[in-house]
Design a protein around this motif. Sequence first.
Motif, PDB file in Angstrom:
ATOM      1  N   LEU A 135      11.516  -3.068   7.340  1.00  0.00           N
ATOM      2  CA  LEU A 135      10.964  -1.573   7.241  1.00  0.00           C
ATOM      3  C   LEU A 135      10.306  -1.373   8.467  1.00  0.00           C
ATOM      4  CD1 LEU A 135      11.881   0.803   5.443  1.00  0.00           C
ATOM      5  CD2 LEU A 135       9.407   0.629   4.604  1.00  0.00           C
ATOM      6  N   THR A 136       9.358  -1.781   8.913  1.00  0.00           N
ATOM      7  CA  THR A 136       8.511  -1.298  10.169  1.00  0.00           C
ATOM      8  C   THR A 136       8.501  -2.540  11.133  1.00  0.00           C
ATOM      9  OG1 THR A 136       6.326  -2.213   9.091  1.00  0.00           O
ATOM     10  CG2 THR A 136       7.160   0.024   8.539  1.00  0.00           C
ATOM     11  N   GLN A 137       8.561  -2.160  12.358  1.00  0.00           N
ATOM     12  CA  GLN A 137       8.431  -3.374  13.473  1.00  0.00           C
ATOM     13  C   GLN A 137       7.261  -3.234  14.505  1.00  0.00           C
ATOM     14  OE1 GLN A 137      12.047  -2.336  15.385  1.00  0.00           O
ATOM     15  NE2 GLN A 137      11.310  -0.551  16.279  1.00  0.00           N
ATOM     16  N   LYS A 171       8.722  17.128   5.465  1.00  0.00           N
ATOM     17  CA  LYS A 171       9.083  17.764   4.313  1.00  0.00           C
ATOM     18  C   LYS A 171       9.688  16.955   3.246  1.00  0.00           C
ATOM     19  CE  LYS A 171       9.549  22.201   6.716  1.00  0.00           C
ATOM     20  NZ  LYS A 171      10.499  23.220   7.135  1.00  0.00           N
ATOM     21  N   SER A 172      10.561  15.970   3.681  1.00  0.00           N
ATOM     22  CA  SER A 172      11.194  15.049   2.826  1.00  0.00           C
ATOM     23  C   SER A 172      10.383  14.284   1.931  1.00  0.00           C
ATOM     24  CB  SER A 172      12.335  14.214   3.328  1.00  0.00           C
ATOM     25  OG  SER A 172      12.910  13.170   2.580  1.00  0.00           O
ATOM     26  N   ILE A 173       9.232  13.682   2.519  1.00  0.00           N
ATOM     27  CA  ILE A 173       8.503  12.676   1.771  1.00  0.00           C
ATOM     28  C   ILE A 173       7.220  13.312   1.140  1.00  0.00           C
ATOM     29  CG2 ILE A 173       9.309  10.905   3.429  1.00  0.00           C
ATOM     30  CD1 ILE A 173       6.445  10.883   4.721  1.00  0.00           C
ATOM     31  N   GLN A 174       6.964  14.624   1.511  1.00  0.00           N
ATOM     32  CA  GLN A 174       5.809  15.313   1.000  1.00  0.00           C
ATOM     33  C   GLN A 174       5.329  15.129  -0.534  1.00  0.00           C
ATOM     34  OE1 GLN A 174       5.363  19.535   1.420  1.00  0.00           O
ATOM     35  NE2 GLN A 174       3.173  19.506   1.814  1.00  0.00           N
ATOM     36  N   PRO A 175       6.566  15.178  -1.409  1.00  0.00           N
ATOM     37  CA  PRO A 175       6.437  14.713  -2.687  1.00  0.00           C
ATOM     38  C   PRO A 175       5.541  13.596  -3.181  1.00  0.00           C
ATOM     39  CG  PRO A 175       8.322  15.664  -2.533  1.00  0.00           C
ATOM     40  CD  PRO A 175       7.977  15.460  -1.087  1.00  0.00           C
ATOM     41  N   GLN A 176       5.563  12.565  -2.135  1.00  0.00           N
ATOM     42  CA  GLN A 176       4.934  11.461  -2.358  1.00  0.00           C
ATOM     43  C   GLN A 176       3.727  11.248  -1.987  1.00  0.00           C
ATOM     44  OE1 GLN A 176       6.219   8.143  -3.251  1.00  0.00           O
ATOM     45  NE2 GLN A 176       7.998   8.821  -3.893  1.00  0.00           N
ATOM     46  N   PHE A 177       3.056  12.493  -1.206  1.00  0.00           N
ATOM     47  CA  PHE A 177       1.775  12.547  -0.686  1.00  0.00           C
ATOM     48  C   PHE A 177       1.348  13.877  -1.166  1.00  0.00           C
ATOM     49  CE2 PHE A 177       4.078   9.342   1.865  1.00  0.00           C
ATOM     50  CZ  PHE A 177       3.037   8.371   1.779  1.00  0.00           C
ATOM     51  N   ALA A 228      18.375   5.424   5.225  1.00  0.00           N
ATOM     52  CA  ALA A 228      17.230   6.145   5.369  1.00  0.00           C
ATOM     53  C   ALA A 228      16.542   5.906   6.854  1.00  0.00           C
ATOM     54  CB  ALA A 228      16.146   5.697   4.290  1.00  0.00           C
ATOM     55  N   GLN A 229      16.538   4.643   7.305  1.00  0.00           N
ATOM     56  CA  GLN A 229      16.371   4.406   8.423  1.00  0.00           C
ATOM     57  C   GLN A 229      16.976   5.239   9.619  1.00  0.00           C
ATOM     58  OE1 GLN A 229      16.802   0.081   8.440  1.00  0.00           O
ATOM     59  NE2 GLN A 229      14.651  -0.255   8.461  1.00  0.00           N
ATOM     60  N   GLN A 230      18.215   5.463   9.445  1.00  0.00           N
ATOM     61  CA  GLN A 230      19.049   6.116  10.347  1.00  0.00           C
ATOM     62  C   GLN A 230      18.757   7.823  10.210  1.00  0.00           C
ATOM     63  OE1 GLN A 230      21.696   4.882  12.808  1.00  0.00           O
ATOM     64  NE2 GLN A 230      20.015   3.545  12.498  1.00  0.00           N
ATOM     65  N   TRP A 231      18.460   8.035   8.945  1.00  0.00           N
ATOM     66  CA  TRP A 231      17.940   9.516   8.844  1.00  0.00           C
ATOM     67  C   TRP A 231      16.764   9.797   9.467  1.00  0.00           C
ATOM     68  CZ3 TRP A 231      14.701  13.041   6.989  1.00  0.00           C
ATOM     69  CH2 TRP A 231      15.071  14.286   6.419  1.00  0.00           C
ATOM     70  N   THR A 272       1.097  -1.227  -0.035  1.00  0.00           N
ATOM     71  CA  THR A 272      -0.023  -0.047  -0.051  1.00  0.00           C
ATOM     72  C   THR A 272       0.963   1.141  -0.134  1.00  0.00           C
ATOM     73  OG1 THR A 272      -1.956   1.166   1.052  1.00  0.00           O
ATOM     74  CG2 THR A 272      -0.193   0.266   2.446  1.00  0.00           C
ATOM     75  N   HIS A 273       0.314   2.632  -0.157  1.00  0.00           N
ATOM     76  CA  HIS A 273       0.979   3.661  -0.141  1.00  0.00           C
ATOM     77  C   HIS A 273       0.762   4.317   1.065  1.00  0.00           C
ATOM     78  CE1 HIS A 273       3.591   6.438  -2.234  1.00  0.00           C
ATOM     79  NE2 HIS A 273       2.888   7.407  -1.872  1.00  0.00           N
ATOM     80  N   SER A 274       1.685   4.540   1.889  1.00  0.00           N
ATOM     81  CA  SER A 274       1.463   4.960   3.275  1.00  0.00           C
ATOM     82  C   SER A 274       2.563   5.585   3.756  1.00  0.00           C
ATOM     83  CB  SER A 274       0.919   3.860   4.246  1.00  0.00           C
ATOM     84  OG  SER A 274       0.840   4.175   5.609  1.00  0.00           O
ATOM     85  N   ILE A 275       2.407   6.636   4.788  1.00  0.00           N
ATOM     86  CA  ILE A 275       3.647   7.246   5.515  1.00  0.00           C
ATOM     87  C   ILE A 275       4.125   6.340   6.444  1.00  0.00           C
ATOM     88  CG2 ILE A 275       3.729   9.212   7.279  1.00  0.00           C
ATOM     89  CD1 ILE A 275       1.252  10.614   5.917  1.00  0.00           C
ATOM     90  N   PHE A 276       3.390   5.212   6.643  1.00  0.00           N
ATOM     91  CA  PHE A 276       3.874   4.069   7.415  1.00  0.00           C
ATOM     92  C   PHE A 276       5.168   3.454   6.933  1.00  0.00           C
ATOM     93  CE2 PHE A 276       3.261  -0.584   8.910  1.00  0.00           C
ATOM     94  CZ  PHE A 276       3.637  -0.289  10.201  1.00  0.00           C
ATOM     95  N   TYR A 277       5.597   3.788   5.678  1.00  0.00           N
ATOM     96  CA  TYR A 277       6.890   3.412   4.711  1.00  0.00           C
ATOM     97  C   TYR A 277       7.768   4.715   4.564  1.00  0.00           C
ATOM     98  CZ  TYR A 277       3.760  -0.334   3.868  1.00  0.00           C
ATOM     99  OH  TYR A 277       2.712  -1.610   3.943  1.00  0.00           O
ATOM    100  N   ALA A 278       7.741   5.717   5.472  1.00  0.00           N
ATOM    101  CA  ALA A 278       8.504   6.766   5.392  1.00  0.00           C
ATOM    102  C   ALA A 278       9.864   6.712   5.126  1.00  0.00           C
ATOM    103  CB  ALA A 278       8.399   7.671   6.734  1.00  0.00           C
ATOM    104  N   PRO A 279      10.581   5.892   5.765  1.00  0.00           N
ATOM    105  CA  PRO A 279      11.966   5.413   5.510  1.00  0.00           C
ATOM    106  C   PRO A 279      12.313   4.972   3.816  1.00  0.00           C
ATOM    107  CG  PRO A 279      11.566   4.420   7.497  1.00  0.00           C
ATOM    108  CD  PRO A 279      10.250   4.785   6.898  1.00  0.00           C
ATOM    109  N   GLN A 280      11.255   4.193   3.282  1.00  0.00           N
ATOM    110  CA  GLN A 280      11.621   4.140   1.747  1.00  0.00           C
ATOM    111  C   GLN A 280      11.599   5.296   0.859  1.00  0.00           C
ATOM    112  OE1 GLN A 280       9.558   0.780  -0.552  1.00  0.00           O
ATOM    113  NE2 GLN A 280       8.285   2.336  -0.774  1.00  0.00           N
ATOM    114  N   TYR A 281      10.466   6.214   1.169  1.00  0.00           N
ATOM    115  CA  TYR A 281      10.247   7.301   0.527  1.00  0.00           C
ATOM    116  C   TYR A 281      11.516   8.624   0.780  1.00  0.00           C
ATOM    117  CZ  TYR A 281       5.927   5.340   0.485  1.00  0.00           C
ATOM    118  OH  TYR A 281       4.755   4.519   0.239  1.00  0.00           O
ATOM    119  N   VAL A 282      12.104   8.505   1.947  1.00  0.00           N
ATOM    120  CA  VAL A 282      13.261   8.981   2.345  1.00  0.00           C
ATOM    121  C   VAL A 282      14.394   8.702   1.513  1.00  0.00           C
ATOM    122  CG1 VAL A 282      15.027   9.569   4.079  1.00  0.00           C
ATOM    123  CG2 VAL A 282      12.657   9.895   4.580  1.00  0.00           C
ATOM    124  N   ALA A 283      14.504   7.333   1.534  1.00  0.00           N
ATOM    125  CA  ALA A 283      15.721   6.959   0.467  1.00  0.00           C
ATOM    126  C   ALA A 283      15.646   7.386  -1.135  1.00  0.00           C
ATOM    127  CB  ALA A 283      15.540   5.120   0.574  1.00  0.00           C
TER     128      ALA A 283
END
Length: 333
Positions: free
Chosen positions: A111-113, A261-267, A247-250, A39-50
């Motif tokens: 990615l998520t725990q 702000k980093s992931i906003q283009p995805q949403f 990305a996870q560390q970031w 799915t496309h979710s903010i739950f996956y933020a590290p992926q979009y940061v990458a």
Amino acid sequence: MIKKFKWILSILAVFILIVPLISCNKQEETYTLRVGEVTHSIFYAPQYVALSEGFFEEEGLDVKVQTTWGGDKTMTALLSDGVDIALVGAETSIYVYAQGASDPVVNFAQLTQTDGTFLVSREKIESFSWDQLKDTTFLGQRKGGMPQMVGEYVLKQHDINPQKDLNLIQNVDFANIANAFASGTGDYVQLFEPTASIFEKEGRGYIVASFGEESGSVPYTTYMSKQSFIKENKEAIEKFTRAIYKAQQWVDTHSAEEVAKSIQPQFEDTSLDIIETVVERYKAQQSYAKTPLLPEEAWKNLQDIMDEAGELPAEVNYSELVNTSFAEKVISE
């Protein structure tokens, strides 16, 4: 002698010119990887940061992400070579394995725990308690998926029998659950973000509890691929895992505002303040894994939840479907 010396110099000059070109070409080699996200979710933020911070590019990767909407569709895409890597619940790899797959699907990065869903009430509740769900209509997630299994697991922890104590609806497609609730189905619904926060902002529902806080650590969403693909593309998988770790560390070291702000283009259809609220909520309950390493204890917890839901076809050893070599290598660097 002089002519011979000049000839040697000429050869050296050509060699000096060619070597940088060879090195440059080697550095510019790019791996293309197709990723199917459930799915496309903010739950996956590290992926979009990458993606947004260029971590995939730094590793020489061209990562193309497509949303495959649901665990069954995601696994179909992976098994039919429609995608190279799937981002989906780890339980799907167990289902495939139980069917006797000759080329099993292996988890190589987490990615998520925690669970990423929230309990949303149609009415505003000042003081919520789980027993208030009894004798209500609960719009749950697809049967056999991690959201549904975790949802039922949490209900049982609060002495609620999902099949007897409430009217449980599980026949709505994953992509249509939010629309069904908005149309008037159910007193309560189990939703991912940002939908839950958007509903709350619009007054169409109210977040009253977090399934992630209630269920504990579990490999909720992991990156997996067919065993054969991993064997044939070890360098690409390692590079991908390294980019995810960066990305996870970031995400861990930056504020919710910076992540938003980093992931906003995805949403683009979601306001920045909603994205920030959601990121803060997930960070607070430690939903984002800080490393790609999938712990054995979390794998055990996953199978306990599946077993409790009656969905565990057979217990599978950690080493059978989890490859930690890539995660261990990038963490140790």
